[in-house]
Write an enzyme that holds these catalytic residues in place. Structure first.
Site, PDB file in Angstrom:
ATOM      1  CE1 TYR A 219     -27.118  39.009  -8.307  1.00  0.00           C
ATOM      2  CE2 TYR A 219     -26.721  40.440 -10.185  1.00  0.00           C
ATOM      3  CZ  TYR A 219     -26.886  40.270  -8.827  1.00  0.00           C
ATOM      4  OH  TYR A 219     -26.831  41.361  -7.997  1.00  0.00           O
TER       5      TYR A 219
ATOM      6  CE  LYS B  94     -29.964  40.993  -7.528  1.00  0.00           C
ATOM      7  NZ  LYS B  94     -30.450  41.169  -6.134  1.00  0.00           N
TER       8      LYS B  94
ATOM      9  CB  SER C 133     -28.326  44.497  -9.393  1.00  0.00           C
ATOM     10  OG  SER C 133     -27.246  44.594 -10.295  1.00  0.00           O
TER      11      SER C 133
END
Length: 329
Positions: free
Chosen positions: A151, A155, A138
């Site tokens: 999150y 990542k 991402s």
């Protein structure tokens, strides 16, 4: 010749769209996810597109289960040619509103799940000296934003893990390849099933892309893994980085805009499903698309340019405008 492909998080969203994309080529696709209904429908999609499907219900946070799934794939479909790590979960909330157990769970699924999947793939690929591992990343691997701390942390961790592994494989002169596909905001069901403590309904930060855009990039990366990273589309954050905004100013910008840009005007449904601990598609299939079809782009100019070698300079220019450097091995 068809390939054996494993996709984690294959029951919905980008994983679901990617499974269909591989199936269109006649590949044998192993679908790894928790939700049985989502898996059943994903397997039906693969068969409808001309591929062979093997659905395996597994939680990627369980390394024993991931290893066992890889062994089953080898016995049922053959040696693994491509492994795509895509499974993840998250929490939409400020850091102060996320419980320690929730942080742990996100990291176990969204980071350690990638580690376990990668190790299971390497166990088969290294002895054969062939194979490709695709890490679905991402833009948030490079820049954290508010309300998605768990999150973003996962990542970032995947990015560091990927770089370390790639150097080790280069040192060993291995023909096993690893690559990352860095995604922008994508219209997937996650915004309707992620654990959220926001007052309003969660949404992806525009510009938003359809999951098929990401799926095409993932399949292309699996076929041409020599490039270190591939970016699917520019995000607001990446664009700011491309404009060389001073980090402190970017912090202030995100502090002002990051809350509103991740929420719609509608109140959050307090009864929406939560997939952090249990699958949201155990009994009801959620498909590949979320509820943002009207805003989502079906194509990415940046992706198209980067895929066509004759126009790679143009692709690099577009990427540079978004704060992106396309590395090559």
């Amino acid at each position: 010749m068809s390939k054996v492909v494993v996709i984690t998080g294959a029951s919905g969203g980008v994983g679901r769209a990617t499974a269909r994309e591989f199936a269109r080529r006649g590949d044998r696709v192993a679908l790894l996810a928790r939700g049985q209904s989502g898996l059943d429908h994903a397997a039906a999609d693969v068969r409808a597109e001309g591929g062979e499907a093997l659905a395996i219900q597994v939680d990627v946070a369980d390394h024993h289960a991931v290893s066992a799934a890889a062994q089953r794939v080898m016995y049922d479909l053959g040696p693994i040619d491509v492994w795509v790590n895509d499974a993840f979960s998250g929490v939409f909330a400020p850091v102060t509103d996320i419980e320690p157990e929730e942080f742990r769970r996100v990291i176990e699924v969204s980071y350690l799940g990638y580690v376990y999947g990668t190790k299971a793939a390497l166990k088969q690929m290294i002895p054969r000296d062939t194979g490709v591992i695709v890490q679905v990343g991402s833009a948030l691997a490079y820049r954290g934003i508010p309300l998605q701390s768990a999150y973003c942390a996962a990542k970032h961790a995947i990015q560091g893990f990927h770089e370390s592994l790639r150097c080790e494989l280069l040192h060993d002169k291995s023909n096993v390849r690893v690559t990352m596909v860095q995604l922008p905001a994508v219209n997937t069901p996650q915004f309707g099933w992620v654990l959220s403590r926001l007052p309003r309904r969660a949404q992806p930060v525009p510009p938003i892309y359809q999951p098929e855009v990401a799926a095409r990039a993932i399949v292309h990366a699996a076929d041409h893994p020599k490039r270190r990273e591939r970016w699917v589309g520019a995000s607001t954050v990446a664009t700011l980085l491309g404009d060389k905004v001073i980090p402190g100013l970017l912090d202030h910008y995100l502090a002002r805009s990051g809350y509103a840009s991740q929420q719609t005007g509608a109140p959050r449904d307090p009864d929406q499903p939560v997939n952090l601990w249990k699958p949201a598609d155990e009994r009801t299939d959620q498909g590949a698309h979320g509820t943002f079809d009207e805003q989502a782009h079906p194509r990415s100019t940046q992706q198209w340019l980067s895929r066509h070698r004759g126009l790679i300079a143009g692709g690099a220019l577009v990427a540079a405008a978004a704060g992106i450097v396309l590395g090559r091995s």
